[in-house]
Design a protein around this motif. Structure first.
Motif, PDB file in Angstrom:
ATOM      1  N   LYS A  64       0.452   4.327  -3.101  1.00 18.40           N
ATOM      2  CA  LYS A  64       0.320   5.532  -2.901  1.00 18.40           C
ATOM      3  C   LYS A  64       1.376   6.494  -2.819  1.00 18.40           C
ATOM      4  N   PHE A  65       2.933   6.309  -2.990  1.00 18.92           N
ATOM      5  CA  PHE A  65       4.180   7.133  -3.038  1.00 18.92           C
ATOM      6  C   PHE A  65       5.164   6.032  -4.174  1.00 18.92           C
ATOM      7  N   ASN A  66       4.130   6.446  -5.400  1.00 20.31           N
ATOM      8  CA  ASN A  66       4.855   5.290  -6.277  1.00 20.31           C
ATOM      9  C   ASN A  66       5.390   6.731  -6.848  1.00 20.31           C
ATOM     10  N   LEU A  67       6.556   6.827  -7.949  1.00 23.47           N
ATOM     11  CA  LEU A  67       7.186   7.506  -7.790  1.00 23.47           C
ATOM     12  C   LEU A  67       7.973   8.075  -9.452  1.00 23.47           C
ATOM     13  N   ALA A  68       7.008   6.509 -10.310  1.00 19.46           N
ATOM     14  CA  ALA A  68       6.973   6.224 -11.901  1.00 19.46           C
ATOM     15  C   ALA A  68       6.190   7.526 -11.978  1.00 19.46           C
ATOM     16  N   ASP A  69       7.011   7.793 -13.508  1.00 16.87           N
ATOM     17  CA  ASP A  69       5.531   8.657 -14.205  1.00 16.87           C
ATOM     18  C   ASP A  69       4.563   8.455 -14.331  1.00 16.87           C
ATOM     19  N   GLU A  83       0.765  -1.183   0.121  1.00 17.60           N
ATOM     20  CA  GLU A  83       0.070   0.165  -0.266  1.00 17.60           C
ATOM     21  C   GLU A  83       0.777   1.021  -0.490  1.00 17.60           C
ATOM     22  N   ILE A  84       2.037   0.947   0.601  1.00 18.38           N
ATOM     23  CA  ILE A  84       3.055   2.761   0.574  1.00 18.38           C
ATOM     24  C   ILE A  84       3.627   2.904  -0.379  1.00 18.38           C
ATOM     25  N   ASN A 136      -1.634  11.888   6.459  1.00 15.73           N
ATOM     26  CA  ASN A 136      -2.335  10.779   6.275  1.00 15.73           C
ATOM     27  C   ASN A 136      -2.030   9.704   6.312  1.00 15.73           C
ATOM     28  N   ASP A 137      -1.864   9.454   4.830  1.00 17.42           N
ATOM     29  CA  ASP A 137      -1.422   7.811   4.425  1.00 17.42           C
ATOM     30  C   ASP A 137       0.297   7.705   5.678  1.00 17.42           C
ATOM     31  N   VAL A 138       0.874   8.347   5.816  1.00 21.24           N
ATOM     32  CA  VAL A 138       1.926   8.021   6.818  1.00 21.24           C
ATOM     33  C   VAL A 138       1.620   7.324   7.860  1.00 21.24           C
TER      34      VAL A 138
END
Length: 512
Positions: free
Chosen positions: A169-174, A165-166, A207-209
């Protein structure tokens, strides 16, 4: 509205339409900005609540770790690693929110959402052309560092869904926009967005973290509690009413579930009884006194949730006269060797040897009470059956299964040395070839009956016996320093037994 010649009245009407549409757009924009503001308030409120809950759960986990040890200690350590990683990233996001709010003045203690329609702060700080500024790269690095820290902390596969899930939510792909064009992560989420939208997005990150932190602590607390309560932590314990019974006497008692571990003793506040606490167990230590039924009793207490809970115990045992004889049997770990006489001691407790009868293929008496020899041949197992006749005329029987194994193959040796040997040619010519059995339970001597000598560049010489013949000497005459001579295909049989040894390892002789 743009075609043909227009009258002054029509031009005025068209202008009014344009002003009206512009006013509608302005009103819609204000509503959207206000909506982002409300979203930001809700994210921040939820985050504050999650922070408080997480703190309480972590305190509960620490308390359990201090009281119960065991799985709770490891779970608390994992939770604190996640807490540190979360705080580091959460505080960093806080600095980004401060950057968004630079130049924004609250009105009556509340942010002016409808006026926060500019994107200048982050656009100038994070972006340059199609790339990132130093600050933008810093944001990307902080996100990646957070993900790495969480992966390092959550090595247990049970946390895999949280990590997934992390990462999502923090997928740094283009990211592909609505036209299908791939654009950079920060461009897609922040570039050109109104300040209030960016603020809400950053609050969502916080909130996600905090949610991830909450998931980990809940999982750690629950995992440890389930593990400690698991039936795998328990043992079935037979608790007889007494520990010695006479023949024909009814045996009574019960089977109970008991639990102990090395950490349980940390909660025992006091122990009273004949013994002491060791690794979570009350170890009984006393001396048997008068013959007959005796009682052991006492109590111990343990601490749970800060309270002392006392438990009493009582048990019985019987003292009988000390025996004056012993039955000792060495059966070589339930293994017998094929074609060898395996010594065995066979007896029945309480029955004289002349009333004991044992049988098995290859079993014979070897003289002396209870002494036998078992010489198995074929098969992989042999069963020894024993029958005893008691004083009252009744018979009892028992049996035991032994595995049959081949005698291990010996190792080839030349001049008493095994494996790779270095020596002179003259020494090899007069040396005898041997077979030696190492680290075996029986003392077996082998007689070599045949071997093959292999000299580089020459035909192999087969020798009957255990010494070099004239052909061997002639072949060895042509070897020089550094040549390697092999003694292979060694055949041997144990002295006094009628079976051949297994495949014997060769000897390699390097001429010096």
């Amino acid at each position: 509205m743009a075609g043909g010649k227009l009258t002054p009245r029509q031009k005025m009407i068209n202008l009014m339409y344009l002003v009206f549409i512009a006013m509608l757009a302005m009103n819609m924009s204000k509503e959207v900005l206000s909506a982002f503001g409300l979203m930001n308030e809700r994210f921040e409120g939820a985050t504050i609540s999650a922070s408080s809950t997480n703190e309480q759960m972590l305190q509960a986990l620490d308390t359990k770790a201090a009281e119960s040890k065991g799985e709770f200690v490891a779970s608390a350590a994992t939770a604190h690693k996640v807490e540190a990683a979360t705080k580091k990233f959460y505080d960093f996001i806080g600095t980004l929110k401060s950057e968004v709010l630079k130049g924004v003045e609250p009105e009556n203690g509340k942010l002016p959402y409808e006026a926060m329609d500019k994107a200048d702060n982050l656009d100038h700080s994070w972006f340059t052309g199609d790339g990132y500024t130093q600050k933008g790269n810093e944001v990307i690095a902080a996100i990646q560092a957070y993900k790495n820290d969480m992966k390092a902390a959550l090595s247990d596969k049970k946390y895999a869904p949280i990590l997934k899930e992390i990462d999502s939510k923090f997928n740094l792909a283009d990211v592909a926009n609505k036209e299908g064009i791939k654009i950079k992560f920060l461009d897609y989420h922040f570039k050109g967005f109104p300040a209030i939208a960016s603020l809400a997005k950053l609050s969502a990150w916080q909130n996600d973290v905090k949610k991830a932190e909450s998931d980990v602590i809940s999982s750690a607390l629950g995992k440890a509690a389930v593990s400690e309560a698991s039936y795998s932590k328990f043992q079935a314990i037979v608790a007889l009413d007494k520990n010695v019974y006479f023949q024909g006497e009814p045996v009574t008692g019960k089977v109970v579930l008991g639990k102990y571990d090395p950490n349980a003793g940390n909660n025992f506040g006091n122990f009273k009884g004949p013994g002491k606490l060791v690794n979570g167990q009350a170890i009984i230590s006393t001396t048997a006194g008068a013959i007959g039924e005796q009682t052991i009793s006492g109590s111990f207490s343990f601490t749970e949730d800060g309270k002392s809970i006392p438990l009493k115990f009582e048990g019985k045992y019987v003292v009988v006269p000390r025996p004056n004889s012993a039955n000792i049997s060495a059966d070589k770990m339930n293994v017998v060797y094929r074609n060898l006489p395996n010594p065995m001691t066979i007896s029945f407790a309480g029955i004289s040897d002349n009333n004991v009868n044992a049988s098995a293929p290859g079993l014979s008496r070897a003289g002396g009470a209870g002494k036998y020899m078992l010489t198995p041949a074929g098969g992989n197992e042999v069963t020894v059956s024993v029958t005893g006749k008691m004083a009252d005329g009744k018979s009892v029987s028992d049996k035991k299964v032994f595995r049959i194994k081949n005698v291990p193959a010996p190792a080839g040796a030349v001049a008493g040395e095994i494996g790779n040997v270095k020596g002179s040619k003259s020494r090899l010519q007069v040396a005898s070839v041997e077979a030696k059995l190492q680290d075996f339970a029986y003392d077996l001597n082998y007689q070599v009956t045949q071997f093959t000598l292999k000299v580089p560049g020459q035909a192999a010489v087969v020798v009957n016996g255990n010494r070099m013949n004239a052909q061997c000497v002639a072949a060895l005459a042509r070897v020089t320093r550094g040549d390697v001579v092999s003694i292979i295909d060694i055949k041997a049989k144990p002295v006094g037994y009628n079976f051949m040894a297994g495949k014997i390892t060769p000897v390699v002789w390097e001429v010096q």
